[in-house]
Design an enzyme around this catalytic site. Structure first.
Site, short mmCIF file in Angstrom:
data_model
loop_
_atom_site.label_atom_id
_atom_site.label_comp_id
_atom_site.label_asym_id
_atom_site.label_seq_id
_atom_site.Cartn_x
_atom_site.Cartn_y
_atom_site.Cartn_z
N HIS A 60 41.00 45.54 37.14
CA HIS A 60 41.13 44.91 38.54
C HIS A 60 40.31 45.68 39.40
O HIS A 60 40.37 46.81 39.45
CB HIS A 60 42.54 44.88 38.74
CG HIS A 60 42.68 44.68 40.46
ND1 HIS A 60 43.31 45.70 41.21
CD2 HIS A 60 42.50 43.61 41.19
CE1 HIS A 60 43.27 45.27 42.49
NE2 HIS A 60 43.00 43.89 42.51
N SER A 61 39.45 45.02 40.21
CA SER A 61 38.70 45.66 41.12
C SER A 61 37.63 46.96 40.81
O SER A 61 36.87 46.55 39.89
CB SER A 61 39.65 46.43 42.63
OG SER A 61 38.85 46.75 43.41
N MET A 62 37.92 48.02 41.06
CA MET A 62 37.19 49.02 40.42
C MET A 62 37.20 49.06 38.97
O MET A 62 36.09 49.23 38.24
CB MET A 62 37.53 50.57 40.90
CG MET A 62 36.75 51.51 40.31
SD MET A 62 37.34 53.07 40.79
CE MET A 62 38.75 53.11 39.48
N HIS B 220 43.23 40.28 47.28
CA HIS B 220 42.78 41.12 46.21
C HIS B 220 43.82 41.45 45.19
O HIS B 220 43.26 41.60 44.07
CB HIS B 220 42.20 42.02 46.89
CG HIS B 220 41.44 43.03 46.15
ND1 HIS B 220 40.32 42.64 45.36
CD2 HIS B 220 41.46 44.43 45.90
CE1 HIS B 220 39.92 43.75 44.84
NE2 HIS B 220 40.29 44.66 45.07
#
Length: 269
Positions: A85-87, A247
């Site tokens: 997720h994300s990074m 997000h």
């Protein structure tokens, strides 16, 4: 490194990688829904319950690729489903490019590849990063109560409060000065370098694994469509699904995210 495990250890493995300043608890709603798979989520160094790096060192984005390798080296099996997720999604993309023989599938939640920057920004970025490292490490914010610390994360990340509580289980600590989020403050230091977009496209071209990108319809980090299309088209085998949520949709709305992942993995396996 510390982490969490869900499912039967004899089932196919999913290594789950959290986002910046999050921890393994970010998958605590999603992972139990991924029936038939063993999900292992790690806390990257200096986040969650994993120890920080020694004094004098800093956290470089690319160095987390060594953390992924160390985790995979300690886990059984030769090819792993990699989810981030994300990074964590950005890191998973790079690892799949560097070691395609180790990655059975790639699942990216609201991220695809790392952040990029034009080459002419390199010198100013380097200067800013070095200047930050010449200053004392900031202590961060302290809160009178644990609830206030959780409320601050809700406001900063557009999270449901229950989701922020999941992160707080491994991310909030009591100190003599009050409650605070425990992630090593060196994580806030600016990156010394960033890839150019041409570098990112080249690396995505090297990803061989079937890839699922789950986009958050209300993400505060939503990529421009033309920018995203170029990255998706760089992949050999990609599927894009857009789902409702911000997000952290995998925490706030875990069921539709799990359904999309299970459908994708059913075709891969």
């Amino acid at each position: 490194m510390q982490g969490l495990v869900w499912g039967d250890e004899t089932d196919p493995l999913i290594l789950a990688l959290h986002g910046w300043l999050d921890n393994a608890g970010t998958f605590s709603e999603l992972a139990p829904l991924l029936s038939g798979y063993c999900v292992v989520a790690i806390d990257f160094p200096g986040q969650g319950l994993s120890d920080p790096l020694p004094p004098g060192q800093s956290y470089h984005f690319n160095d987390h690729l060594h953390d992924i390798h160390a985790a995979l080296d300690a886990l059984p099996g030769e090819r792993t489903h990699l989810m981030g997720h994300s990074m964590g999604g950005a890191l998973a993309s790079l690892y799949a490019a560097a070691f395609p023989q180790e990655v059975r599938s790639l699942i990216c939640i609201d991220a695809l590849g790392p952040m990029s920057e034009p080459a002419d920004k390199a010198a100013s970025r380097l200067r800013k990063a070095l200047e930050a490292r010449m200053q004392p490490v900031p202590e961060g914010r302290f809160f009178a109560t644990r609830d206030e610390a959780v409320d601050a994360r809700v406001a900063a990340r557009r999270l449901d409060r229950a989701s922020a509580e999941r992160l707080a289980e491994r991310g909030v600590e009591a100190t003599e000065r009050g409650w605070r989020w425990s992630a090593d403050r060196r994580h806030y230091w600016p990156s010394i370098t960033r890839f150019t977009e041409e570098h990112v496209i080249s690396m995505l071209n090297a990803v061989e694994a079937p890839t699922l990108l789950i986009r958050a319809a209300e993400s505060q980090y939503k990529m421009p469509q033309a920018f995203l299309d170029r990255r998706v088209n760089a992949l050999a085998n990609a599927r894009v699904v857009e789902l409702e949520g911000a997000h952290h949709l995998h925490l706030d709305h875990a069921r539709p995210v799990a359904d999309a992942i299970l459908e994708f993995l059913g075709e891969v396996d």
